[in-house]
Structures are given as structure tokens and as C-alpha cells.
Design a protein around this motif. Structure first.
Motif, PDB file in Angstrom:
ATOM      1  N   ARG A 145       3.754  15.764   7.142  1.00 53.24           N
ATOM      2  CA  ARG A 145       3.868  14.754   7.241  1.00 53.24           C
ATOM      3  C   ARG A 145       2.524  13.908   7.608  1.00 53.24           C
ATOM      4  NH1 ARG A 145       7.711  10.887   7.484  1.00 53.24           N
ATOM      5  NH2 ARG A 145       9.365  12.181   7.913  1.00 53.24           N
ATOM      6  N   ALA A 146       2.233  12.825   7.207  1.00 55.21           N
ATOM      7  CA  ALA A 146       1.082  11.956   7.632  1.00 55.21           C
ATOM      8  C   ALA A 146       1.431  10.539   8.134  1.00 55.21           C
ATOM      9  CB  ALA A 146       0.028  11.808   6.296  1.00 55.21           C
ATOM     10  N   ILE A 147       0.749  10.167   9.114  1.00 52.24           N
ATOM     11  CA  ILE A 147       0.972   8.810   9.515  1.00 52.24           C
ATOM     12  C   ILE A 147      -0.402   7.881   9.416  1.00 52.24           C
ATOM     13  CG2 ILE A 147       0.888   9.435  11.851  1.00 52.24           C
ATOM     14  CD1 ILE A 147       2.833   6.903  12.344  1.00 52.24           C
ATOM     15  N   GLY A 148      -0.492   6.974   8.860  1.00 53.15           N
ATOM     16  CA  GLY A 148      -1.551   6.137   8.884  1.00 53.15           C
ATOM     17  C   GLY A 148      -1.380   4.554   9.317  1.00 53.15           C
ATOM     18  N   TYR A 149      -2.438   3.946   9.945  1.00 51.32           N
ATOM     19  CA  TYR A 149      -2.324   2.552  10.286  1.00 51.32           C
ATOM     20  C   TYR A 149      -3.616   1.855  10.115  1.00 51.32           C
ATOM     21  CZ  TYR A 149      -3.287   5.022  14.684  1.00 51.32           C
ATOM     22  OH  TYR A 149      -3.969   6.094  15.696  1.00 51.32           O
ATOM     23  N   GLU A 150      -3.845   0.732   9.767  1.00 50.16           N
ATOM     24  CA  GLU A 150      -5.018   0.038   9.794  1.00 50.16           C
ATOM     25  C   GLU A 150      -4.860  -1.562   9.716  1.00 50.16           C
ATOM     26  OE1 GLU A 150      -6.079  -1.069   5.118  1.00 50.16           O
ATOM     27  OE2 GLU A 150      -6.086   1.127   5.519  1.00 50.16           O
ATOM     28  N   ALA A 151      -5.858  -2.182  10.256  1.00 50.38           N
ATOM     29  CA  ALA A 151      -6.113  -3.519  10.289  1.00 50.38           C
ATOM     30  C   ALA A 151      -7.372  -4.001   9.564  1.00 50.38           C
ATOM     31  CB  ALA A 151      -6.006  -3.925  11.797  1.00 50.38           C
ATOM     32  N   GLY A 152      -7.228  -5.136   8.980  1.00 50.66           N
ATOM     33  CA  GLY A 152      -8.599  -5.575   8.231  1.00 50.66           C
ATOM     34  C   GLY A 152      -8.102  -7.208   7.735  1.00 50.66           C
ATOM     35  N   SER A 153      -9.184  -7.332   6.746  1.00 52.77           N
ATOM     36  CA  SER A 153      -8.950  -8.648   6.319  1.00 52.77           C
ATOM     37  C   SER A 153      -9.900  -8.455   4.594  1.00 52.77           C
ATOM     38  CB  SER A 153     -10.039  -9.585   7.031  1.00 52.77           C
ATOM     39  OG  SER A 153     -10.035 -10.899   6.347  1.00 52.77           O
ATOM     40  N   THR A 154      -9.332  -9.533   3.900  1.00 49.29           N
ATOM     41  CA  THR A 154     -10.200  -9.950   2.694  1.00 49.29           C
ATOM     42  C   THR A 154     -10.454 -11.038   2.587  1.00 49.29           C
ATOM     43  OG1 THR A 154      -8.868  -7.953   1.313  1.00 49.29           O
ATOM     44  CG2 THR A 154     -10.128  -9.608   0.027  1.00 49.29           C
ATOM     45  N   LEU A 156       5.626  -0.205   6.822  1.00 48.25           N
ATOM     46  CA  LEU A 156       5.613  -1.763   7.686  1.00 48.25           C
ATOM     47  C   LEU A 156       4.368  -2.262   7.540  1.00 48.25           C
ATOM     48  CD1 LEU A 156       7.673  -3.866   8.853  1.00 48.25           C
ATOM     49  CD2 LEU A 156       7.240  -2.764  11.103  1.00 48.25           C
ATOM     50  N   ASN A 157       4.288  -3.309   6.846  1.00 50.17           N
ATOM     51  CA  ASN A 157       3.084  -4.185   6.635  1.00 50.17           C
ATOM     52  C   ASN A 157       3.149  -5.603   6.849  1.00 50.17           C
ATOM     53  OD1 ASN A 157       1.689  -1.444   5.474  1.00 50.17           O
ATOM     54  ND2 ASN A 157       3.214  -2.010   4.041  1.00 50.17           N
ATOM     55  N   LEU A 158       1.977  -6.326   7.246  1.00 50.91           N
ATOM     56  CA  LEU A 158       2.091  -7.643   7.662  1.00 50.91           C
ATOM     57  C   LEU A 158       0.723  -8.310   7.018  1.00 50.91           C
ATOM     58  CD1 LEU A 158       3.131  -7.972  11.245  1.00 50.91           C
ATOM     59  CD2 LEU A 158       4.490  -8.947   9.404  1.00 50.91           C
ATOM     60  N   PHE A 202      -4.735  -8.473   7.258  1.00 49.97           N
ATOM     61  CA  PHE A 202      -3.605  -7.606   7.088  1.00 49.97           C
ATOM     62  C   PHE A 202      -3.438  -6.568   8.293  1.00 49.97           C
ATOM     63  CE2 PHE A 202      -7.036  -6.395   4.534  1.00 49.97           C
ATOM     64  CZ  PHE A 202      -7.337  -5.015   4.919  1.00 49.97           C
ATOM     65  N   VAL A 203      -2.407  -6.214   8.538  1.00 54.97           N
ATOM     66  CA  VAL A 203      -1.901  -4.710   9.401  1.00 54.97           C
ATOM     67  C   VAL A 203      -0.984  -3.944   8.697  1.00 54.97           C
ATOM     68  CG1 VAL A 203      -1.201  -4.163  11.652  1.00 54.97           C
ATOM     69  CG2 VAL A 203      -2.232  -6.257  11.477  1.00 54.97           C
ATOM     70  N   ARG A 204      -1.041  -2.896   8.397  1.00 49.14           N
ATOM     71  CA  ARG A 204      -0.426  -1.778   7.808  1.00 49.14           C
ATOM     72  C   ARG A 204      -0.250  -0.549   8.338  1.00 49.14           C
ATOM     73  NH1 ARG A 204      -3.557  -3.825   2.614  1.00 49.14           N
ATOM     74  NH2 ARG A 204      -4.971  -2.212   3.046  1.00 49.14           N
ATOM     75  N   SER A 205       0.869   0.061   7.979  1.00 49.19           N
ATOM     76  CA  SER A 205       0.997   1.168   8.723  1.00 49.19           C
ATOM     77  C   SER A 205       2.346   2.096   7.917  1.00 49.19           C
ATOM     78  CB  SER A 205       1.906   0.961   9.983  1.00 49.19           C
ATOM     79  OG  SER A 205       3.265   0.208  10.065  1.00 49.19           O
ATOM     80  N   GLY A 206       2.255   3.275   7.855  1.00 48.32           N
ATOM     81  CA  GLY A 206       3.100   4.012   7.183  1.00 48.32           C
ATOM     82  C   GLY A 206       3.253   5.535   7.265  1.00 48.32           C
ATOM     83  N   PHE A 207       4.258   6.179   6.852  1.00 45.38           N
ATOM     84  CA  PHE A 207       4.345   7.636   6.723  1.00 45.38           C
ATOM     85  C   PHE A 207       4.307   8.053   5.548  1.00 45.38           C
ATOM     86  CE2 PHE A 207       6.367   6.874  10.765  1.00 45.38           C
ATOM     87  CZ  PHE A 207       5.982   7.915  11.552  1.00 45.38           C
ATOM     88  N   GLY A 208       3.491   9.187   5.284  1.00 46.74           N
ATOM     89  CA  GLY A 208       3.436   9.675   3.936  1.00 46.74           C
ATOM     90  C   GLY A 208       3.626  11.437   4.124  1.00 46.74           C
ATOM     91  N   PHE A 209       2.968  12.147   2.892  1.00 46.47           N
ATOM     92  CA  PHE A 209       3.081  13.550   3.110  1.00 46.47           C
ATOM     93  C   PHE A 209       2.464  14.396   2.048  1.00 46.47           C
ATOM     94  CE2 PHE A 209       6.755  12.248   0.220  1.00 46.47           C
ATOM     95  CZ  PHE A 209       6.714  13.208  -0.687  1.00 46.47           C
ATOM     96  N   HIS A 210       2.310  15.440   1.810  1.00 46.21           N
ATOM     97  CA  HIS A 210       1.829  16.145   0.897  1.00 46.21           C
ATOM     98  C   HIS A 210       2.385  17.513   0.626  1.00 46.21           C
ATOM     99  CE1 HIS A 210      -1.852  18.120   3.064  1.00 46.21           C
ATOM    100  NE2 HIS A 210      -0.702  18.180   3.954  1.00 46.21           N
ATOM    101  N   SER A 211       2.801  17.698  -0.541  1.00 43.93           N
ATOM    102  CA  SER A 211       3.655  19.007  -0.420  1.00 43.93           C
ATOM    103  C   SER A 211       2.679  20.524  -0.654  1.00 43.93           C
ATOM    104  CB  SER A 211       4.312  19.013  -1.887  1.00 43.93           C
ATOM    105  OG  SER A 211       3.501  19.195  -3.140  1.00 43.93           O
TER     106      SER A 211
END
Length: 770
Positions: free
Chosen positions: A570-579, A531-533, A544-553
Motif C-alpha cells: 500500500r501507499a498513502i499520499g497527501y498534499e496541499a497547494g494552489s493553482t 478524500l480531497n477538498l 486544494f488539499v488531497r489525500s488517498g491510498f494507492g498500491f502497486h502490484s
């Protein structure tokens, strides 16, 4: 402080919410405004006639806009009647601004060829690209133009904040550092080239060997940090890098390089069609070229490395029709080398070996990879685009190593030999379409794919490259099936929502050749919501504000042997920033981020196993800035800070080994196109704990490199200098328990082991273009 388990507990409601959101998007009816106009067109390269994907298209003075699709097509809809100024631009191409007058209900179609030009940062846009999660798009393309690339591994360092280290004679995949990770050789950073996956799951090293790429053929890099993009699955936790080779050559080229330490390199790039109207498959625009590279060096070690590498590539790109393009690619790579390995601090301090010496001179290896790929991109009714790719790779790897010297075998030494021989079969398909929802645009991407790895893996004991005993021998069959739905909706003229859901299903099978009792199979699945805005403040700033689940095998051998092992942590990441662009010639990207891993896996190749570190968490800040000081002078700066810890370990013993906390890269580049071009760059990485309690420290370094060349239409001559200050620095570093032959039986020392970095190294080059 939040821990990983608190986030995992949210996964079911978050997945349901995302699914409901997608269903809502897909069921909203169309409510097109009556009497509005539509502007559509095709953007092409003016020289080759090939379509240009990802070109920014918008109307001056109005928010929003779009970008060209894989066939170079764009469409702006729901436009009120009137006169506009259309802005079209892409980095490295001369932008166009032209007036367009539209009548009510009119559909206007344009054809826009763009000529190439010298880089101008004032023309760089920070509006949302067609791929919304590629917020580093502007930064990455600037770097590809400005930063010197001397080898395939230098391509990886185009990723802002990414560092590499070599510790096996130049032939083994580099150790990667990014966002507070010691990624080993690719466990948490996904790499691809022209859609071909580079990472090797269930490999003894979580491997991403990029050496089969010829740097002169690479045209574009797309960088994605964090697990926010549905297109990437396995390994894409810290991020992903997509490299694309050229669709055409500006000119054929022969290049020769000669450097210190018996270093030689030759490159040939040949344009097969040119501009003389020869055709292969159609009368539409086509291009085809072949490229080859050969490298030899003995390197700077006491023991000659006798390093040899050959790369060959052939690529065809053509328009079969106005709505269909075809890309064919084939490549072959082979390499063999000797290695000095990782040496102990005490070996150098006691004078047993020099800084560039070796405890076991039998280390080294050989590897090869052959690739074939076909991509068919087709325009469908309703301006939809279907992209399909099928690929095959044959990969062979053999590595002689000795990490503990004489600890386990005091007579013959602890030499080992690892092999990995695999066939890779894969398919990916994506369907992309834009739909009008009243005054809004919904871009839908549906992707499906599968990958099969059929692998023979072995681990032997060895003495001076002679195999003596088998430790591991087995057959791995690993299949991944994936599907994802990615929706991008313009909620307002300035606010964009990107939501996605990805499903991965893995089937692991391992058949041990020595002990049938540890053979078996298992399966696992992962659902990864994103989910990203994005909010466009204006033409010069995006939030921008971003979030998401991921993984590595995990390795197939580990999950079959141990029913309690994490299969797809599982991994979960989130961040906020600007370009943003505070001034026209300055591009800045900043992001504050966090990443939590359910179980951080460490590949232990010398034992054929993976080790569980347990849950980890990281918080960090990334800063990237690119500034055009004058017409020809550019400055760039990357600063990356993070703090990472093991969650379940006690304080003082919870460091994440080898994870850097501060890295920085910066440089000045004089870029004139023709004539003199030059650059001066530094690389910095800080001291960092080499073990859990920080009692052993991996040493940081500061390096200064330079490059200069003189270019004309017909030739180029130049020089590169690495480590201008000739400092002593360590590349790969590890805390390892070892015993030297001269030390008492039963004794061992746990200390820093390292591979020395390059001393001052000068290399000259000359190229002819025709």
C-alpha cells in the motif's frame, strides 16, 4: 517522524467514514428551489462538429461553474431569473462570452461552436475542471501546445517534473524519475493512451513501453500526481498520465526528418473523410484518419545500433446520434535494435573502451504490440452518461542483456535473454450523473473494470544471442477486477468536496514449466479511499488539499514462490497547494506533498525476481509556472524538490538508490502559429546516491536544447538541436558489481555503470500539409 504503519492503522476507520459519507450523499433528498431557471447546451469544435469534453462553462461574477461532459454537454441549474453573461472557454479555442436572459422556471438550450485560436494564457481558467483531481489541467494543456515533442518518449516528459533515461539502445522502455522515485520502467507511475493501459504487471521490468504512440497524433495530456484519483489503481502511487490521440486531423501531413548518426524518420497522417460530406456510419459529424511512422538510426555509439521502428494507427470517431458517440482504434508497433548497454567507469578510465563503446556488443532486442479498442459513449435519461470501452492487446518482447559481464561465467560471459509474450483483455465502464441536492450539485461517477493478462515469461542464459540454458520459464495468468464510487459535492459556492472509494481484487496464478513445485495461485484485494477538498478563492485562484491510498502490484512469480511476500503493498499520499493566476498571463501551480510506501519493490529483470526495499517515505515541493511575456513569447519553469529515505534502514544506509532530490526544466518559446516558431529549453537533475549508503554517486547533468521551424498553411521546415553545449552526461546510471574479462578470477568491482547521453545532435525536418 510518522512512519507507514501509523497510517495503515487508520485504514479501517477511514474506509468506514468514507463509506458512511457516500451513503449520506446518496440518501439526501432533492430539494430543488421553485421557480429557478436552467441553462444547458452543447459545445462543439466549429470545424469538425465533434463535441468538446472538458470545456469550462460559468457565469461571470459568480463562483462555481461546470465543464462539459464526454458528449460536450453542460448544465447550470438553480439560477435565479435575470440576465447573466455566460463564459465558455478551452485552451486553444476562442472563448465566448454572451448575454443570456432567463425567466423564472425557464430551461434554455444553447449550441456553442468554438473556433481554434493561437494560445492566450489570459483565457486560461483555474477553476475546478470536471475532473476535480486534475489540478494540473491548465499546466498540461499549455505544455502540449508549447513544448516540442520529437519522439514518443518526449511525450512522457510533458508531465511536469518527470525525467526519463534510456539504457538499452532506444527500444526498451525508458527509466522514469518522478517525485523522488526511480520508477524503473513504470512501477509507480500509471500510463494510458486512449484508455489503453500501457503498464505491464508481472513483467520483468514493471514495464511501461510508450514507443507504440506516434507523437504527432497526440492531442491531450491529463496529469495526476499522487494516489488521489479513484479511476487509477495499480502503479498509480507517484501519479498517472492519461494521453489522448486526436479525434480529427486539421490537415493531412507527410513529414520527413534527417539527422546525424544515420538518423531518418518518416511520418504520414491521412484524413480519410475530410469536409466533403462522406460518411461511414452515420449522417452526424464523423472523422477518420490513419497514421504511420518509420524510424531508423545507428545512434552515436561505436557499435551501430541498427535501430528500426514502425508504428501504424487507424482511428474513427463519430456521432451515431445526438446522444451516442463511437470511437474505434487499431494500432500496430514493431521494433528491433542493437544496444551498447551499461558500461563501467573503469572500462572508460582504463581505455578498454571509449565512452560510447560496449563490453558486450551482443545486447539488443525486439518487441511488438498490436492494439484494438472500441469506445461507446451514450447519453442516458437524467443527463447521465455511460462510457464503455473494450480493448485487446497482443504484446511480444525479447531482450538480450549482460549486466555483470564475466562475473558468473568467466569464459562466455553473463549474457541473458528475457522474453514476455502476452495477451491482454480488458473492459472499463463508467456511469456519470449530476444530481441536485437542494441548492447543491452532486456529481456521481461509478466505475467498473476488469483486465486479464495471459503471459508466457522466460529467462535464459545466452552467449552472443545464442540461448544456452533456461533459468525461468512459466505461464502467468493475472486478473484484476476493480470498482469505484467517486462523489463530488459543492458544499458551498466556493468549497468542493471530492470523496471516493476504490476496490481492487487480484488473482495471481503461476505455472512453472520447469518445476511444478513452485507453481501455484493466490489472491489479494485492496480498498483505497480518497478524500480531497477544493476552495475557489476567485476566478484566479484555487486552493486544494488531497489525500488517498494507492498500491502497486508485485510480480506473480514472487508472490506464488514466497507466501511472505508483499502482494499489493500500500501507499498513502497527501498534499496541499494552489493553482493561481497572480496576473492574467501567469499560471502557477504549487504543492507540498508526502508519500509513504508500505514496501517499495525493485524489479530485478536479469534474475526474474523482485526485491523488497521495505517501507519508504518521501516529502517534497513542486512548483510549475507558465507566463506569456508577449503575444508570442512564453516562459515556463518547473522546479521539483524532495527528500526520501528508507524507513527501517539505519541512518547513513537509508538512501533510496537513484532517487533524485532536485530536478528542474525551463524554457522560452516563441509561438506565432504561422511563420517563425522557436524554443530554447534546459533540463537539470542533481547528483544522487546510486546505492543505499551513498558511497557511489549517480552524476547529475544540465542540458540545453533548441528547436526552430517556419510554418505556412502548406508546409513546414525546421530543425532541432539536442545538447547544444555538447556536454558529456550520463542517462541511465546504476551501482553494479561486475568483472571484466581482463580482471582476476574471483574478483569484482562495485562501481557506477552508465549509458552515455546524447552528444550534440542536429536533426532537420520538412512537412507538407494537404
Amino acid at each position: 517522524m510518522p512512519n507507514f504503519s501509523s497510517f495503515v492503522s487508520l485504514r479501517l476507520p477511514l474506509s468506514r467514514a468514507a463509506l458512511l459519507l457516500f451513503l449520506l450523499f446518496l440518501t439526501v433528498g432533492r430539494a430543488g428551489a421553485q421557480g429557478t431557471a436552467t441553462l444547458r447546451g452543447t459545445v462543439t469544435d466549429s470545424l469538425s462538429g465533434q463535441p468538446l469534453p472538458g470545456v469550462s462553462v460559468g457565469l461571470e461574477g459568480q463562483p462555481g461553474g461546470t465543464a462539459t461532459d464526454a458528449l460536450g454537454l453542460f448544465k447550470l441549474t438553480n439560477l435565479a431569473a435575470g440576465t447573466y453573461r455566460l463564459r465558455v472557454g478551452a485552451l486553444g479555442y476562442r472563448g465566448q462570452t454572451l448575454p443570456v436572459t432567463l425567466a423564472a422556471g425557464e430551461t434554455r438550450t444553447l449550441s456553442l461552436p468554438l473556433p481554434t485560436v493561437v494560445l492566450r494564457l489570459s483565457e486560461v481558467t483555474v477553476s475546478q475542471p470536471r475532473d476535480p483531481n486534475q489540478s494540473l489541467a491548465a499546466i498540461s494543456q499549455i505544455d502540449k501546445v508549447l513544448r516540442p515533442v520529437n519522439s514518443a518518449q518526449d511525450l512522457l516528459q510533458l508531465v511536469p517534473g518527470l525525467f526519463i533515461a534510456q539504457h538499452a539502445g532506444g527500444g526498451k522502455a525508458e527509466q522514469i524519475f518522478l517525485r523522488g522515485f526511480d520508477v524503473d520502467h513504470g512501477t509507480d507511475f500509471a500510463v494510458s493512451i486512449d484508455g489503453l493501459p500501457v503498464n505491464m504487471p508481472s513483467h520483468g521490468h514493471g514495464y511501461a513501453d510508450f514507443h507504440f504512440v506516434i507523437p504527432e497524433t497526440v492531442e491531450q495530456l491529463k496529469v495526476y500526481k499522487g494516489p488521489y484519483t479513484a479511476r487509477f489503481g495499480d502503479f498509480a502511487t507517484a501519479g498517472a498520465g492519461e494521453f489522448l490521440t486526436k479525434t480529427r486531423l486539421d490537415a493531412s501531413q507527410v513529414k520527413v526528418e534527417v539527422g546525424q548518426f544515420d538518423t531518418y524518420r518518416g511520418v504520414v497522417l491521412l484524413d480519410l473523410l475530410g469536409n466533403d460530406k462522406r460518411h461511414l456510419f452515420s449522417k452526424k459529424p464523423e472523422s477518420a484518419y490513419v497514421a504511420a511512422e518509420y524510424i531508423y538510426t545507428n545512434a552515436y555509439f561505436d557499435q551501430p545500433q541498427n535501430f528500426k521502428r514502425f508504428n501504424g494507427l487507424a482511428k474513427y470517431t463519430g456521432q451515431l446520434s445526438d446522444r451516442t458517440s463511437l470511437t474505434l482504434l487499431g494500432s500496430h508497433f514493431t521494433s528491433n535494435w542493437n544496444a551498447s548497454g551499461q558500461i563501467p567507469d573503469r572500462g572508460v578510465e582504463q581505455g578498454i573502451i571509449s565512452r560510447y563503446g560496449s563490453i558486450d556488443p551482443s545486447e539488443g532486442g525486439q518487441t511488438d504490440r498490436t492494439n484494438a479498442s472500441v469506445i461507446l459513449t451514450t447519453g442516458l435519461p437524467g443527463d447521465a452518461v455511460l462510457r464503455q470501452q473494450a480493448y485487446y492487446s497482443r504484446y511480444n518482447f525479447g531482450l538480450h542483456s549482460n549486466f555483470t559481464f564475466y562475473l558468473n561465467n568467466p569464459v562466455d560471459g553473463d549474457g541473458i535473454y528475457q522474453t514476455d509474450n502476452r495477451d491482454i483483455y480488458g473492459y472499463t465502464g463508467t456511469y456519470e450523473r449530476e444530481t441536485r441536492l437542494g441548492a447543491r450539485t452532486l456529481r456521481t461517477t461509478l466505475g467498473v473494470g476488469t483486465r486479464i493478462d495471459a503471459t508466457d515469461v522466460t529467462l535464459f542464459s545466452a552467449v552472443q544471442r545464442v540461448v544456452t540454458d533456461t533459468t525461468v520459464s512459466g505461464r502467468v495468468n493475472l486478473q484484476n477486477f476493480n470498482a469505484y464510487l467517486d462523489e463530488t459535492l459543492n458544499l458551498t459556492e466556493r468549497l468542493t468536496l471530492n470523496a471516493a472509494l476504490r476496490l481492487d481484487v487480484f488473482r495471481f496464478r503461476y505455472r512453472d514449466q520447469r518445476d511444478a513445485g513452485i507453481s501455484g495461485r493466490t489472491a489479494a484485494a485492496r480498498v483505497s479511499p480518497k478524500l480531497n477538498l477544493y476552495y475557489q478563492l476567485g476566478e484566479g485562484a484555487q486552493l486544494f488539499v488531497r489525500s488517498g491510498f494507492g498500491f502497486h502490484s508485485n510480480d506473480a512469480r514472487a508472490v506464488v514462490r514466497d507466501p511472505e511476500a508483499s502482494i499489493l503493498p500500500r501507499a498513502i499520499g497527501y498534499e496541499a497547494g494552489s493553482t493561481f493566476k497572480p496576473v492574467p498571463s501567469l499560471v502557477v501551480n504549487v504543492a507540498a506533498w508526502a508519500l509513504h510506501l508500505q514496501d517499495e519493490l525493485v524489479y530485478v529483470g536479469d534474475e526474474g525476481v523482485t526485491e523488497s526495499t521495505g517501507p519508504t517515505r518521501r516529502f517534497g515541493l513542486d512548483l510549475a509556472a507558465r507566463y506569456q511575456l508577449t503575444t508570442r513569447l512564453f516562459a515556463d519553469l518547473d522546479v521539483n524538490y524532495n527528500r526520501g529515505r528508507q524507513v527501517d534502514a539505519p541512518k547513513g544506509a537509508n538512501f533510496i538508490p537513484l532517487a533524485p532530490s532536485l530536478t528542474s526544466i525551463a524554457g522560452l518559446t516563441y509561438k506565432a502559429g504561422k511563420g517563425l516558431n522557436a524554443g530554447l529549453r534546459y533540463r537539470y537533475i542533481d547528483d544522487r546516491p546510486a546505492n543505499d549508503d551513498g558511497s557511489i554517486t549517480a552524476r547529475g547533468y544540465f542540458l540545453l536544447d533548441a528547436v526552430a521551424n517556419y510554418t505556412t498553411k502548406r508546409f513546414q521546415v525546421g530543425a532541432t538541436a539536442e545538447n547544444l553545449l555538447n556536454v558529456e552526461w550520463n542517462q541511465a546510471q546504476f551501482a553494479t558489481e561486475t568483472r571484466l574479462r581482463t580482471e582476476p578470477l574471483g574478483s569484482s568491482v562495485d562501481e557506477l555503470h552508465f549509458t552515455p547521453g546524447t552528444p550534440f545532435f542536429l536533426k532537420l525536418n520538412a512537412s507538407v500539409f494537404f
